[in-house]
Design a protein around this motif. Structure first.
Motif, PDB file in Angstrom:
ATOM      1  N   TRP A 158      17.360  21.393  67.862  1.00 27.50           N
ATOM      2  CA  TRP A 158      16.346  20.516  67.278  1.00 27.50           C
ATOM      3  C   TRP A 158      15.493  19.866  68.357  1.00 27.50           C
ATOM      4  CZ3 TRP A 158      15.631  15.181  67.681  1.00 27.50           C
ATOM      5  CH2 TRP A 158      14.700  14.628  66.793  1.00 27.50           C
ATOM      6  N   LEU A 159      16.119  19.427  69.448  1.00 25.11           N
ATOM      7  CA  LEU A 159      15.380  18.803  70.537  1.00 25.11           C
ATOM      8  C   LEU A 159      14.439  19.804  71.199  1.00 25.11           C
ATOM      9  CD1 LEU A 159      14.904  16.322  72.302  1.00 25.11           C
ATOM     10  CD2 LEU A 159      16.829  17.062  73.734  1.00 25.11           C
ATOM     11  N   SER A 160      14.879  21.032  71.388  1.00 23.66           N
ATOM     12  CA  SER A 160      14.017  22.059  71.984  1.00 23.66           C
ATOM     13  C   SER A 160      12.817  22.342  71.100  1.00 23.66           C
ATOM     14  CB  SER A 160      14.819  23.342  72.216  1.00 23.66           C
ATOM     15  OG  SER A 160      15.913  23.097  73.084  1.00 23.66           O
ATOM     16  N   LEU A 161      13.039  22.375  69.786  1.00 23.71           N
ATOM     17  CA  LEU A 161      11.935  22.611  68.863  1.00 23.71           C
ATOM     18  C   LEU A 161      10.927  21.466  68.892  1.00 23.71           C
ATOM     19  CD1 LEU A 161      10.869  24.538  66.669  1.00 23.71           C
ATOM     20  CD2 LEU A 161      12.184  23.222  65.002  1.00 23.71           C
ATOM     21  N   ARG A 166       5.355  19.516  70.332  1.00 23.73           N
ATOM     22  CA  ARG A 166       4.797  18.168  70.463  1.00 23.73           C
ATOM     23  C   ARG A 166       3.276  18.177  70.621  1.00 23.73           C
ATOM     24  NH1 ARG A 166       7.114  16.588  76.495  1.00 23.73           N
ATOM     25  NH2 ARG A 166       6.255  18.395  77.611  1.00 23.73           N
ATOM     26  N   ASP A 167       2.705  19.223  71.225  1.00 25.01           N
ATOM     27  CA  ASP A 167       1.251  19.302  71.420  1.00 25.01           C
ATOM     28  C   ASP A 167       0.604  20.297  70.475  1.00 25.01           C
ATOM     29  OD1 ASP A 167       1.415  17.461  73.460  1.00 25.01           O
ATOM     30  OD2 ASP A 167       1.693  18.988  75.004  1.00 25.01           O
ATOM     31  N   ARG A 168       1.277  20.637  69.379  1.00 21.30           N
ATOM     32  CA  ARG A 168       0.746  21.673  68.498  1.00 21.30           C
ATOM     33  C   ARG A 168      -0.563  21.243  67.840  1.00 21.30           C
ATOM     34  NH1 ARG A 168       3.841  22.606  62.998  1.00 21.30           N
ATOM     35  NH2 ARG A 168       3.099  20.464  62.895  1.00 21.30           N
TER      36      ARG A 168
END
Length: 220
Positions: A158-161, A166-168
């Motif tokens: 979840w953290l990697s996703l 975050r900048d999508r």
């Protein structure tokens, strides 16, 4: 339209379950091959089951995407038709004051932005939710410790996703922002280009338009 989205969600969930079933069949084939006395007839049946699971997964997944996208196109057509009907009832002066930029943004860009919410969310949600649930159920039956170990990896995933997305929104806005800058002066300039046209002599073109129109512009 709601029924189409529900059907797309169910088809995507069944596709995920079929994929897990195919993996179970492959695992059974390997287990049978490594046994001391493998049963060839059982191996072929398991291989056939794995192939059926793979084909069912791809077919159901494709059907889910097709159903949701047809629903999305139907919604976009309905919204654009209603918007243009509303514009047709407005006074011509109000429409000219708005200009082509805001109208294009609402009718094209804003309606197109609904495509992801309608056409992509339903199949992705069904596939992403049903697959891990089915796999977790199988692991609980096979070995509960394996299921517990996989659950411990969920926070890291979840953290990697979150870090990857975050900048999508900001990155996606860079591609659509230039298309939303179509202003009324630009539209007026293009209308003037169509009116005078490339066949009109430069000397007969008014003012600064004479020098600016010597190169062929892209007007839409």
């Amino acid at each position: 339209m709601r029924g189409q989205l529900v059907a797309s969600l169910v088809a995507a969930a069944l596709a995920a379950v079929a994929g897990v079933g195919a993996l179970i069949a492959v695992a059974a084939v390997l287990r049978e091959l490594l046994s001391r006395s493998p049963q060839h007839a059982r191996i072929w049946w398991l291989i056939a089951a794995a192939l059926v699971g793979v084909l069912a997964r791809f077919w159901l997944r494709a059907a889910s995407i097709r159903i949701s996208h047809l629903a999305s196109y139907e919604l976009e057509t309905l919204l654009r038709r209603q918007l243009t009907d509303h514009l047709g009832r407005l006074p011509l002066g109000d429409v000219a004051t708005l200009g082509s930029g805001p109208i294009k943004k609402v009718v094209q860009d804003d309606v197109r932005s609904l495509h992801a919410a309608v056409g992509d969310v339903a199949p992705s949600l069904g596939f992403a939710a049903a697959g891990p649930i089915a796999a977790m159920a199988v692991m609980l039956v096979v070995d509960w410790r394996l299921a517990l170990a996989s659950l411990l990896l969920a926070p890291a995933a979840w953290l990697s996703l979150r870090l990857g997305l975050r900048d999508r929104d900001r990155s996606a806005g860079r591609g659509t922002k230039p298309t939303r800058r179509s202003t009324p002066p630009r539209s007026s300039w293009c209308r003037a280009w169509r009116w005078f046209g490339p066949s009109t002599p430069v000397s007969r073109r008014p003012g600064g338009f004479a020098s600016a129109s010597t190169s062929s512009p892209r007007c839409w």
